[in-house]
Design a protein around this motif. Structure first.
Motif, PDB file in Angstrom:
ATOM      1  N   PHE A  86      45.923   8.681 -42.359  1.00 34.98           N
ATOM      2  CA  PHE A  86      45.613   9.507 -43.519  1.00 34.98           C
ATOM      3  C   PHE A  86      44.183  10.038 -43.403  1.00 34.98           C
ATOM      4  CE2 PHE A  86      49.318   7.463 -45.233  1.00 34.98           C
ATOM      5  CZ  PHE A  86      49.822   8.363 -46.155  1.00 34.98           C
ATOM      6  N   GLU A  87      43.959  11.192 -44.003  1.00 37.73           N
ATOM      7  CA  GLU A  87      42.620  11.776 -43.992  1.00 37.73           C
ATOM      8  C   GLU A  87      41.730  11.039 -44.996  1.00 37.73           C
ATOM      9  OE1 GLU A  87      40.458  16.129 -44.486  1.00 37.73           O
ATOM     10  OE2 GLU A  87      42.472  15.816 -45.272  1.00 37.73           O
ATOM     11  N   ILE A  88      40.648  10.464 -44.518  1.00 43.41           N
ATOM     12  CA  ILE A  88      39.675   9.794 -45.379  1.00 43.41           C
ATOM     13  C   ILE A  88      38.575  10.803 -45.709  1.00 43.41           C
ATOM     14  CG2 ILE A  88      38.158   7.802 -45.663  1.00 43.41           C
ATOM     15  CD1 ILE A  88      41.067   7.030 -45.235  1.00 43.41           C
ATOM     16  N   GLN A  89      38.648  11.382 -46.907  1.00 46.09           N
ATOM     17  CA  GLN A  89      37.667  12.392 -47.295  1.00 46.09           C
ATOM     18  C   GLN A  89      36.289  11.781 -47.489  1.00 46.09           C
ATOM     19  OE1 GLN A  89      37.277  15.556 -47.708  1.00 46.09           O
ATOM     20  NE2 GLN A  89      39.328  16.391 -47.442  1.00 46.09           N
ATOM     21  N   ALA A  90      36.249  10.566 -48.024  1.00 48.12           N
ATOM     22  CA  ALA A  90      34.971   9.887 -48.250  1.00 48.12           C
ATOM     23  C   ALA A  90      35.249   8.399 -48.349  1.00 48.12           C
ATOM     24  CB  ALA A  90      34.301  10.402 -49.525  1.00 48.12           C
ATOM     25  N   GLU A  91      34.244   7.617 -48.033  1.00 43.05           N
ATOM     26  CA  GLU A  91      34.386   6.164 -48.152  1.00 43.05           C
ATOM     27  C   GLU A  91      33.114   5.582 -48.750  1.00 43.05           C
ATOM     28  OE1 GLU A  91      33.436   4.214 -43.968  1.00 43.05           O
ATOM     29  OE2 GLU A  91      35.004   5.756 -43.754  1.00 43.05           O
ATOM     30  N   TYR A  92      33.317   4.620 -49.629  1.00 46.33           N
ATOM     31  CA  TYR A  92      32.208   3.928 -50.281  1.00 46.33           C
ATOM     32  C   TYR A  92      32.426   2.430 -50.054  1.00 46.33           C
ATOM     33  CZ  TYR A  92      31.292   8.381 -52.570  1.00 46.33           C
ATOM     34  OH  TYR A  92      31.013   9.709 -52.826  1.00 46.33           O
ATOM     35  N   ILE A  93      31.630   1.885 -49.149  1.00 52.40           N
ATOM     36  CA  ILE A  93      31.762   0.484 -48.765  1.00 52.40           C
ATOM     37  C   ILE A  93      30.555  -0.292 -49.302  1.00 52.40           C
ATOM     38  CG2 ILE A  93      32.108  -1.110 -46.837  1.00 52.40           C
ATOM     39  CD1 ILE A  93      34.306   1.008 -47.169  1.00 52.40           C
ATOM     40  N   GLY A  94      30.801  -1.529 -49.701  1.00 50.70           N
ATOM     41  CA  GLY A  94      29.700  -2.374 -50.146  1.00 50.70           C
ATOM     42  C   GLY A  94      29.207  -2.073 -51.549  1.00 50.70           C
ATOM     43  N   LEU A  95      30.080  -1.588 -52.422  1.00 48.30           N
ATOM     44  CA  LEU A  95      29.682  -1.348 -53.807  1.00 48.30           C
ATOM     45  C   LEU A  95      29.336  -2.676 -54.478  1.00 48.30           C
ATOM     46  CD1 LEU A  95      32.372   1.287 -54.886  1.00 48.30           C
ATOM     47  CD2 LEU A  95      29.941   1.709 -54.535  1.00 48.30           C
ATOM     48  N   GLU A  96      28.307  -2.662 -55.286  1.00 47.26           N
ATOM     49  CA  GLU A  96      27.850  -3.885 -55.940  1.00 47.26           C
ATOM     50  C   GLU A  96      28.873  -4.380 -56.962  1.00 47.26           C
ATOM     51  OE1 GLU A  96      25.130  -5.516 -55.166  1.00 47.26           O
ATOM     52  OE2 GLU A  96      24.430  -4.048 -53.696  1.00 47.26           O
ATOM     53  N   ASP A  97      28.751  -5.679 -57.305  1.00 48.79           N
ATOM     54  CA  ASP A  97      29.612  -6.221 -58.360  1.00 48.79           C
ATOM     55  C   ASP A  97      29.321  -5.556 -59.703  1.00 48.79           C
ATOM     56  OD1 ASP A  97      30.961  -7.981 -56.707  1.00 48.79           O
ATOM     57  OD2 ASP A  97      29.473  -9.557 -56.954  1.00 48.79           O
ATOM     58  N   GLU A  98      28.095  -5.059 -59.849  1.00 45.32           N
ATOM     59  CA  GLU A  98      27.721  -4.295 -61.038  1.00 45.32           C
ATOM     60  C   GLU A  98      27.409  -2.872 -60.593  1.00 45.32           C
ATOM     61  OE1 GLU A  98      24.840  -6.104 -63.627  1.00 45.32           O
ATOM     62  OE2 GLU A  98      25.251  -8.097 -62.821  1.00 45.32           O
ATOM     63  N   PRO A  99      28.434  -2.027 -60.418  1.00 45.40           N
ATOM     64  CA  PRO A  99      28.190  -0.655 -59.938  1.00 45.40           C
ATOM     65  C   PRO A  99      27.285   0.099 -60.891  1.00 45.40           C
ATOM     66  CG  PRO A  99      30.434  -0.892 -60.778  1.00 45.40           C
ATOM     67  CD  PRO A  99      29.851  -2.264 -60.719  1.00 45.40           C
ATOM     68  N   SER A 100      26.338   0.821 -60.315  1.00 40.77           N
ATOM     69  CA  SER A 100      25.396   1.574 -61.144  1.00 40.77           C
ATOM     70  C   SER A 100      26.009   2.908 -61.567  1.00 40.77           C
ATOM     71  CB  SER A 100      24.094   1.824 -60.366  1.00 40.77           C
ATOM     72  OG  SER A 100      24.337   2.711 -59.286  1.00 40.77           O
ATOM     73  N   TRP A 101      25.470   3.459 -62.656  1.00 40.64           N
ATOM     74  CA  TRP A 101      25.950   4.753 -63.145  1.00 40.64           C
ATOM     75  C   TRP A 101      25.659   5.853 -62.128  1.00 40.64           C
ATOM     76  CZ3 TRP A 101      29.371   5.695 -66.685  1.00 40.64           C
ATOM     77  CH2 TRP A 101      29.507   6.975 -67.222  1.00 40.64           C
ATOM     78  N   GLU A 102      24.554   5.708 -61.369  1.00 40.25           N
ATOM     79  CA  GLU A 102      24.202   6.708 -60.359  1.00 40.25           C
ATOM     80  C   GLU A 102      25.250   6.736 -59.245  1.00 40.25           C
ATOM     81  OE1 GLU A 102      22.071   4.518 -61.645  1.00 40.25           O
ATOM     82  OE2 GLU A 102      20.986   5.998 -62.864  1.00 40.25           O
ATOM     83  N   GLU A 103      25.715   5.545 -58.829  1.00 37.61           N
ATOM     84  CA  GLU A 103      26.766   5.487 -57.805  1.00 37.61           C
ATOM     85  C   GLU A 103      28.042   6.148 -58.309  1.00 37.61           C
ATOM     86  OE1 GLU A 103      26.252   1.491 -55.154  1.00 37.61           O
ATOM     87  OE2 GLU A 103      26.710   1.185 -57.263  1.00 37.61           O
ATOM     88  N   VAL A 104      28.371   5.858 -59.550  1.00 35.18           N
ATOM     89  CA  VAL A 104      29.594   6.419 -60.135  1.00 35.18           C
ATOM     90  C   VAL A 104      29.489   7.930 -60.241  1.00 35.18           C
ATOM     91  CG1 VAL A 104      31.005   6.512 -62.215  1.00 35.18           C
ATOM     92  CG2 VAL A 104      30.194   4.309 -61.368  1.00 35.18           C
ATOM     93  N   ARG A 105      28.335   8.427 -60.655  1.00 29.95           N
ATOM     94  CA  ARG A 105      28.155   9.882 -60.757  1.00 29.95           C
ATOM     95  C   ARG A 105      28.312  10.548 -59.401  1.00 29.95           C
ATOM     96  NH1 ARG A 105      25.733  12.400 -65.067  1.00 29.95           N
ATOM     97  NH2 ARG A 105      24.583  13.770 -63.680  1.00 29.95           N
ATOM     98  N   SER A 106      27.807   9.901 -58.344  1.00 35.29           N
ATOM     99  CA  SER A 106      27.941  10.457 -57.003  1.00 35.29           C
ATOM    100  C   SER A 106      29.409  10.544 -56.598  1.00 35.29           C
ATOM    101  CB  SER A 106      27.168   9.578 -56.015  1.00 35.29           C
ATOM    102  OG  SER A 106      27.398  10.000 -54.684  1.00 35.29           O
TER     103      SER A 106
END
Length: 251
Positions: free
Chosen positions: A108-128
């Motif tokens: 499958f085509e992986i358009q983007a990957e986010y590895i190692g997200l914190e247990d408390e994801p920040s709002w900045e990460e989510v906005r990205s």
């Protein structure tokens, strides 16, 4: 395994509090948008517009980076596999190593990957993540976007869930108890909608991430608890076997 169970239990309590704290925000933003669209039904926005023909679909798949959490990943990916079938037209935004590897191995085509997200994801990460997903929709890379994640029910239960992210489902339902007099918007209703809809998308992804993290901790706590119990039983059996063998050798 006992230590991992205790760590997961401590993380679960915090994650559960974050889930319960985030749900009202999403609910209230949705309610405001619903009222706005009821009182200004002529408003249009790209996030609300259904495509005439759905050719391509994108999926945000939220899994864990690590294993040792029972059926948390396997149940979700089994459900995702039933939905994501066309590797030529369906694309993946992988939030977690397990999901990335699963779909990558199936071409499958992986358009983007986010590895190692914190247990408390920040709002900045989510906005990205949200901006990238919205950009793929607005630029006609995908005609529809979905989120696949584990919904947190309680420490022992989580449920693989699929929600439609874009275009947004109709948001015009208002409970009869609500006060239905017309609203006056400052700035204009259109400007308000333009500001609120991206925030609503952010809140949906943020909420799904929090639910997934809480479900992961609950699954790991349960799995490690079972592993500890099984190990204790095995130790007892082997100790008994050893003592019998030792006594037999003496006599």
């Amino acid at each position: 395994t006992k230590a991992m169970e205790m760590v997961a239990a401590a993380k679960l309590r915090k994650a559960q509090e974050r889930v319960e704290g985030a749900r009202p925000y999403t609910t209230h933003v949705k309610a405001i948008i619903s009222r706005l669209l009821q009182f200004a039904p002529n408003l249009v926005h790209p996030f609300l517009k259904e495509r005439e023909e759905v050719k391509t679909k994108g999926y945000l798949v939220i899994t864990s980076d690590r294993g040792l959490c029972g059926g948390y990943n396997s149940n979700l990916l089994r459900r995702a596999k039933d939905v994501v079938k066309n590797e030529e037209k369906d694309g993946i935004i992988a939030l977690g190593r397990k999901g990335r590897d699963f779909f990558k191995n199936r071409n499958f085509e992986i358009q983007a990957e986010y590895i190692g997200l914190e247990d408390e994801p920040s709002w900045e990460e989510v906005r990205s993540i949200s901006r990238q997903a919205a950009g793929l929709f607005l630029n006609d890379i995908y005609d529809e976007l979905y989120i696949i994640y584990n919904e947190f029910i309680n420490a022992m239960q989580h449920k693989p869930t699929i929600i439609k992210l874009l275009p947004l489902e109709p948001l015009t339902e208002i409970e009869e108890k609500e006060h239905n007099e017309p609203y006056k918007f400052e700035p204009s209703a259109k400007e308000t909608l333009d500001k609120l809809l991206p925030r609503y998308i952010d809140s949906l992804i943020f909420g799904a991430l929090l639910e997934a993290k809480a479900s992961e901790h609950g699954a790991r706590m349960t799995a490690m608890g079972s592993a500890t119990k099984n190990a204790d039983e095995m130790i007892d059996k082997l100790t008994l076997f050893y003592n019998r063998a030792r006594q037999a050798s003496i006599t």
